[in-house]
Write a protein that holds these residues in place. Structure first.
Motif, PDB file in Angstrom:
ATOM      1  N   LYS A  70       4.794  -3.072  -7.603  1.00 13.82           N
ATOM      2  CA  LYS A  70       3.429  -2.639  -7.824  1.00 13.82           C
ATOM      3  C   LYS A  70       2.686  -2.649  -6.491  1.00 13.82           C
ATOM      4  O   LYS A  70       3.098  -3.300  -5.533  1.00 13.82           O
ATOM      5  N   PHE A  71       1.568  -1.918  -6.473  1.00 18.65           N
ATOM      6  CA  PHE A  71       0.826  -1.736  -5.228  1.00 18.65           C
ATOM      7  C   PHE A  71      -0.603  -2.244  -5.378  1.00 18.65           C
ATOM      8  O   PHE A  71      -1.179  -2.241  -6.465  1.00 18.65           O
TER       9      PHE A  71
ATOM     10  N   PHE B  77      -2.884   5.700  -2.134  1.00 20.87           N
ATOM     11  CA  PHE B  77      -3.495   6.964  -1.742  1.00 20.87           C
ATOM     12  C   PHE B  77      -2.698   8.089  -2.396  1.00 20.87           C
ATOM     13  O   PHE B  77      -1.488   8.206  -2.184  1.00 20.87           O
ATOM     14  N   CYS B  78      -3.383   8.901  -3.202  1.00 20.74           N
ATOM     15  CA  CYS B  78      -2.736  10.090  -3.783  1.00 20.74           C
ATOM     16  C   CYS B  78      -3.744  11.224  -3.720  1.00 20.74           C
ATOM     17  O   CYS B  78      -4.357  11.606  -4.714  1.00 20.74           O
TER      18      CYS B  78
ATOM     19  N   ILE C  67       0.869  -1.182   0.000  1.00 16.33           N
ATOM     20  CA  ILE C  67       0.000   0.000   0.000  1.00 16.33           C
ATOM     21  C   ILE C  67       0.903   1.228   0.000  1.00 16.33           C
ATOM     22  O   ILE C  67       1.915   1.262   0.714  1.00 16.33           O
ATOM     23  N   TRP C  68       0.554   2.231  -0.788  1.00 12.00           N
ATOM     24  CA  TRP C  68       1.395   3.432  -0.900  1.00 12.00           C
ATOM     25  C   TRP C  68       0.588   4.665  -0.514  1.00 12.00           C
ATOM     26  O   TRP C  68      -0.413   4.988  -1.149  1.00 12.00           O
TER      27      TRP C  68
ATOM     28  N   ILE D 124       3.294  -0.827   4.177  1.00  9.17           N
ATOM     29  CA  ILE D 124       2.735   0.457   3.770  1.00  9.17           C
ATOM     30  C   ILE D 124       3.880   1.442   3.604  1.00  9.17           C
ATOM     31  O   ILE D 124       4.625   1.711   4.557  1.00  9.17           O
ATOM     32  N   LEU D 125       4.041   1.960   2.406  1.00 10.31           N
ATOM     33  CA  LEU D 125       5.075   2.951   2.118  1.00 10.31           C
ATOM     34  C   LEU D 125       4.460   4.343   2.220  1.00 10.31           C
ATOM     35  O   LEU D 125       3.476   4.647   1.546  1.00 10.31           O
ATOM     36  N   GLY D 126       5.036   5.172   3.074  1.00  9.87           N
ATOM     37  CA  GLY D 126       4.609   6.569   3.182  1.00  9.87           C
ATOM     38  C   GLY D 126       5.694   7.475   2.633  1.00  9.87           C
ATOM     39  O   GLY D 126       6.834   7.406   3.088  1.00  9.87           O
TER      40      GLY D 126
END
Length: 275
Positions: free
Chosen positions: A212-213, A217-218, A112-113, A144-146
């Motif tokens: 890939k994710f 969230f963008c 998740i990004w 989760i990448l923030g």
């Protein structure tokens, strides 16, 4: 005190606009230029620069490269909160429990990004959603990448300590499950912390990862960009979604060519990759 420290002239605003575009992709329209005027003027005053030219020369030098963080912070607004636009986290919960449930049960990697995570609230909201959806034994393959362009926001996110006042009143029981409280602050239990990784990243630059994710969230990012930059960003983000993956955007944003990108709308400011 020099008048240049109080207000930037129109030609100075053009210089600020050009360097903002160069280092961050931010497009300053007339309203944002006025806001930039006030914020950059404050920087000039605080650091005792005589004029905008001296400041811009400094941040373009090798010695001043880290000062670019100041202009990025000045030109962006870090408005965030836990479970902001809560429907997106409902969609994420559904995505994990339904669309990717089989992959999770097979202990496949789930990514998740949070691509503009500010001070971390969005990424931690996703982490609590994941922890609520899955048993602890299935969390080891979730990451989760923030990321955020503002290095100061990333430093705060990595710290992972927040005021109790930041907890939404209707969600206090959720935070009781996943947090440690002390004085008037809280942090997250270790297994929730372990889900999240924070990195400083300018989203319009090359991305230093190939993965890939399953969800991206963008939100409220393209409000800073012109149409060309926005269209490129939607295409790049969509190319990094798994089939069945979802992208969540800001309430005032739209992906107008979603069919061309292999997406379909699934709810409020949310799209699923179907091709």
């Amino acid at each position: 005190m020099n008048n240049n420290k109080e207000a930037l002239r129109k030609k100075d605003l053009f210089m600020v606009r050009d360097i903002a575009k160069k280092i961050s992709g931010i497009h300053l329209n007339e309203n944002k230029s006025y806001s930039a005027n006030l914020k950059i003027s404050r920087i000039l005053k605080d650091f005792d620069f005589e004029n905008i030219n001296d400041y811009l020369k400094m941040i373009e030098s090798n010695e001043g490269k880290y000062k670019k963080e100041e202009i990025i912070s000045a030109l962006t607004t870090n408005v965030t909160s836990f479970f902001r636009e809560n429907h997106h986290f409902d969609y994420l919960l559904r995505l994990l429990c339904n669309d990717f449930h089989a992959e999770i049960m097979r202990d496949e990697n789930i990514r998740i990004w949070s691509s503009a995570c500010s001070s971390g609230e969005e990424a931690y909201s996703a982490a609590m959603t994941v922890a609520e959806a899955l048993s602890e034994c299935h969390l080891k393959k979730i990451k989760i990448l923030g990321t955020d362009i503002d290095a100061e926001m990333i430093r705060r996110a990595k710290g992972g300590v927040y005021s109790k006042n930041n907890i939404p009143k209707n969600l206090s029981e959720k935070f009781d499950k996943f947090c440690i409280f002390f004085e008037n602050k809280f942090s997250f239990l270790q297994y929730v912390n372990d889900l999240v990784l924070f990195r400083n990243l300018n989203i319009i630059d090359e991305w230093p990862f190939q993965s890939k994710f399953h969800a991206i969230f963008c939100r409220n990012v393209t409000i800073y960009f012109d149409k060309k930059t926005t269209d490129i960003l939607w295409r790049r983000l969509t190319s990094r979604l798994h089939i069945k993956g979802e992208i969540y955007i800001g309430h005032s944003e739209r992906i107008t060519n979603f069919e061309e990108l292999g997406l379909r709308p699934i709810g409020i400011s949310a799209y699923k990759k179907v091709v």
